[in-house]
Design a protein around this motif. Structure first.
Motif, short mmCIF file in Angstrom:
data_model
loop_
_atom_site.label_atom_id
_atom_site.label_comp_id
_atom_site.label_asym_id
_atom_site.label_seq_id
_atom_site.Cartn_x
_atom_site.Cartn_y
_atom_site.Cartn_z
N TYR A 23 1.00 -1.07 -0.10
CA TYR A 23 0.05 0.15 -0.10
C TYR A 23 1.02 1.28 -0.03
O TYR A 23 1.95 1.20 0.45
CB TYR A 23 -0.84 0.05 1.20
CG TYR A 23 -1.67 -0.99 1.48
CD1 TYR A 23 -3.07 -1.14 1.29
CD2 TYR A 23 -1.28 -2.13 2.35
CE1 TYR A 23 -3.88 -2.19 1.34
CE2 TYR A 23 -1.90 -3.35 2.62
CZ TYR A 23 -3.33 -3.24 2.08
OH TYR A 23 -4.07 -4.25 2.43
N ARG B 254 -5.63 6.23 5.23
CA ARG B 254 -7.04 6.52 5.37
C ARG B 254 -7.68 5.17 5.63
O ARG B 254 -8.89 5.25 6.26
CB ARG B 254 -7.09 6.82 3.76
CG ARG B 254 -8.60 7.39 3.34
CD ARG B 254 -9.20 7.43 1.90
NE ARG B 254 -10.50 7.83 1.91
CZ ARG B 254 -10.98 9.03 2.06
NH1 ARG B 254 -10.03 10.07 2.22
NH2 ARG B 254 -12.18 9.18 2.11
N TYR B 255 -7.16 4.07 5.36
CA TYR B 255 -8.00 2.78 5.72
C TYR B 255 -8.12 2.61 7.28
O TYR B 255 -9.32 2.38 7.89
CB TYR B 255 -7.42 1.64 5.29
CG TYR B 255 -7.56 1.29 3.57
CD1 TYR B 255 -8.54 1.27 2.99
CD2 TYR B 255 -6.14 0.84 2.85
CE1 TYR B 255 -8.68 1.10 1.59
CE2 TYR B 255 -6.21 0.60 1.70
CZ TYR B 255 -7.48 0.71 1.05
OH TYR B 255 -7.48 0.56 -0.38
N ASP C 214 -11.55 4.66 7.60
CA ASP C 214 -12.57 3.36 7.50
C ASP C 214 -12.54 2.58 8.55
O ASP C 214 -13.38 1.67 8.60
CB ASP C 214 -12.30 2.56 6.08
CG ASP C 214 -12.28 3.85 5.04
OD1 ASP C 214 -13.03 4.57 4.71
OD2 ASP C 214 -11.30 3.28 3.89
N TYR D 118 -10.27 0.05 9.27
CA TYR D 118 -9.73 -1.35 9.52
C TYR D 118 -8.34 -1.44 9.33
O TYR D 118 -7.47 -0.52 8.70
CB TYR D 118 -10.34 -2.20 8.56
CG TYR D 118 -10.19 -2.01 7.21
CD1 TYR D 118 -8.97 -2.39 6.48
CD2 TYR D 118 -11.40 -1.30 6.52
CE1 TYR D 118 -9.15 -2.42 5.12
CE2 TYR D 118 -11.27 -0.97 5.19
CZ TYR D 118 -10.20 -1.55 4.37
OH TYR D 118 -10.00 -1.29 3.07
N VAL E 76 -4.56 -2.64 8.40
CA VAL E 76 -4.16 -3.30 6.80
C VAL E 76 -3.08 -4.45 6.74
O VAL E 76 -2.56 -5.10 5.85
CB VAL E 76 -3.56 -2.32 5.90
CG1 VAL E 76 -4.65 -1.36 5.36
CG2 VAL E 76 -2.35 -1.48 6.58
#
Ligand SMILES: Cc1cc2nc3c(=O)[nH]c(=O)nc-3n(C[C@H](O)[C@H](O)[C@H](O)COP(=O)(O)OP(=O)(O)OC[C@H]3O[C@@H](n4cnc5c(N)ncnc54)[C@H](O)[C@@H]3O)c2cc1C
Ligand code: SF4
Lengths: 115, 414
Positions: free
Chosen positions: B134, B141-142, B146, B148, B150
């Protein structure tokens, strides 16, 4: 003598802290550096920023911070506590979402509005 | 007809809008493609913002919140969830949103589109293409928006601020960050971030190292790093292997200038952003730019200050300010670039700021501003300058007035 880089601001002054001389700090450009240098050797602290679960809103994750720095050694324990915390929308920036974390007297507050 | 349309609602766009409003402009519009204002600040949940502008240390969302609150009961209009598709020299702005396609007319435009991350395609990392690679910003951002995680065992390539911040963030969330790997002999991030994001958690920083291999069928399983020589070539026999499931790339940001190119705005090959004058005007009259779209900033505070300059530039432009030519600001190789690249004549500001980055670490040094006949117009002493921090010098008009022809900014180690 201990060498440190001040994290008080982006300038990153190179500090010398003299443990033998009442933690006298040199190399700092302002008072924050003097205080940081001293604290860093006696009781280092950090501001904790993370997210906690938010329910009933458009977002699922709310950014939060400790209102003031907390002892560095408590960071992981505080994360553990906050990972089990959930709040309901709407939330306003500055709302206390967890009071007096780990008996530090310091609150965890929301850092944005979320409906 | 809008007085000014501002493209992008990050700190650059917000600060520009606030200043345009304070200066009395009537019809101000911010166009933002996201569903919220704040830009990249929304995912930068760490503190480290605001010391320059608000004199207190804020997190990214708090910094954005202050501006959003200041704009709340003003005439400034905001179009969210709206993408700007095209702009032109006549200051026509083509946008698309849920209501379809529209052309808006402005008297002036401020570009504040920020930048995007370099991705794996931008560098050649050999190996398979399993999942688990990534960009650091995408991972941010994840995790932060969001909600969660990674990965669990992480290697970070590049030591820019985003990578450093993510090293700490992932560690606090329970992941193990095995290494931060930097090809240059110095870190690209702020020193404070090396301390509080790597050293605090005993994460090793491998300088002059790069990733030579990423392995794994469906998901990353293993990463090999090696030391590099002065030509950035891996040195055989120096390999270290890490078993990991995630690689984060923090290998730099590129100003987002698709719109600028189509409008025929001249870009600087070094910054990848528009060439600008001291008032942040681009090569197209009446189109201004500020923030990360011009050059990559480490500090949102500097972005906001630059945005205010652009806003003042717009106001003067709308009042009919005319210039009579310009001088160029050049550098030599140890200074990567300067912003601004040109200064309008006549000199009508009391002082002129120049921003730049150096290409290596400098100990005690002197920065000179010279004219085309090599007369020294101004000199500045610095104890320590590093590529990871943007440097600024401010030259009073009275000194610049003494110069003949173009200007040059130089640095010399004492
Ligand atoms: C991980 C990370 C950590 C950082 N840490 C710090 C820190 O500790 N302290 C600090 O002061 N600074 C920090 N910064 C730097 C600072 O956040 C940035 O320099 C700043 O946010 C840039 O602002 P900007 O408005 O130019 O761009 P952005 O914030 O990127 O905003 C650009 C906006 O334009 C919009 N846009 C782009 N194209 C279009 C289009 N065609 N139509 C409509 N809208 C469009 C985007 O959606 C976005 O909202 C950090 C940055 C990052 C990424
Ligand atoms: S000593 Fe002051 S100026 Fe230097 S880094 Fe610390 S806070 Fe910043």
């Amino acid at each position: 003598m201990t060498e440190l880089i001040c994290i008080g601001c982006p300038r990153g002054c190179h500090l010398h802290v003299d443990e033998e001389n009442d933690y006298k700090v040199t190399g700092n450009s302002c008072n924050i550096g003097a205080e940081y240098g001293r604290n860093e050797l006696i009781n280092p602290t950090r501001t904790l920023t993370t997210t906690i679960r938010l329910s009933g809103g458009n977002h699922h994750s709310l950014p939060v911070r400790s209102a003031h720095p907390i002892p560095k050694k408590l960071l992981f324990e505080a994360m553990e506590v906050l990972n089990h915390r959930e709040v309901k929308a709407p939330v306003k920036c500055g709302d206390v979402v967890y009071a007096d974390i780990l008996n530090t007297g310091i609150d965890i507050v929301a850092t944005r509005d979320l409906d | 007809m809008f007085d000014v349309i501002i493209i992008g609602g990050g700190p650059a766009g917000l600060a520009a809008a606030k200043k345009c409003y304070d200066e009395g402009l009537e019809k101000i519009l911010i166009v933002e493609r996201d569903t919220q204002l704040g830009g990249i600040l929304n995912q930068c949940i760490h503190t480290g913002f605001g010391l320059g502008v608000f004199k207190e240390e804020l997190s990214g969302p708090e910094f954005a919140h202050k501006y959003i609150e200041m704009l709340r009961d003003t005439r400034v209009e905001v179009m969210l969830d709206t993408m700007v598709l095209e702009i032109n020299r006549d200051k026509e702005v083509t946008v698309i949103n849920g209501n379809g396609y529209q052309k808006l007319q402005a008297k002036a435009i401020i570009l504040a589109m920020g930048c995007r991350e370099r991705s794996r395609g931008a560098i050649a990392t050999p190996g398979s293409r399993g999942a688990g690679v990534y960009t650091a910003g995408a991972a941010q951002r994840y995790i932060n928006i969001d909600g969660y995680m990674v990965g669990k065992r992480v290697v970070i390539l590049g030591s820019g601020d985003i990578g450093l911040i993510m090293a700490r963030r992932m560690t606090l969330e329970g992941a193990e960050v095995l290494a931060c790997v930097e090809i240059n002999p110095y870190s690209g991030g702020l020193p404070r971030n090396i301390v509080q994001c790597l050293n605090d958690f005993n994460i090793p920083l491998y300088l002059s190292h790069t990733i030579t291999k990423i392995e794994g069928e469906n998901r990353v399983e293993r990463v090999t790093i090696a030391k590099v020589d002065e030509h950035f070539q891996p040195i055989e026999g120096t390999e270290i292997v890490f078993d990991c499931d995630t690689v984060l790339l923090s290998i730099g940001l590129i100003p987002e200038n698709e719109l600028s190119k189509v409008a025929g705005i001249e870009l600087d090959k070094r910054t990848k952003g528009p060439i600008v004058y001291e008032n942040m005007e681009t090569s197209v009259e009446g189109i201004f730019a500020c923030g990360n779209v011009v050059h990559v900033h480490d500090l949102a505070d500097n972005v906001a200050m630059e945005a205010e300059k652009a806003a003042v530039g717009v106001c003067e432009y709308l009042k009919g300010r005319k210039s009579e030519g310009s001088v160029d600001v050049t550098t030599y190789e140890m200074i990567g670039y300067t912003v601004p690249q040109h200064i309008h004549l006549p000199l009508d500001k009391n002082k002129y700021d120049f921003f730049f980055r150096v290409r290596k670490i400098f100990g005690p040094s002197v920065i000179y501003v010279i004219d085309s006949e090599e007369n020294v117009l101004a000199r500045f002493n610095r104890q320590y300058i590093i590529p990871g921090t943007m440097e600024k010098i401010t030259v009073p008009k009275v000194l610049l007035e003494k110069g003949k022809g173009n200007l040059k900014v130089l640095i010399e180690e004492k």
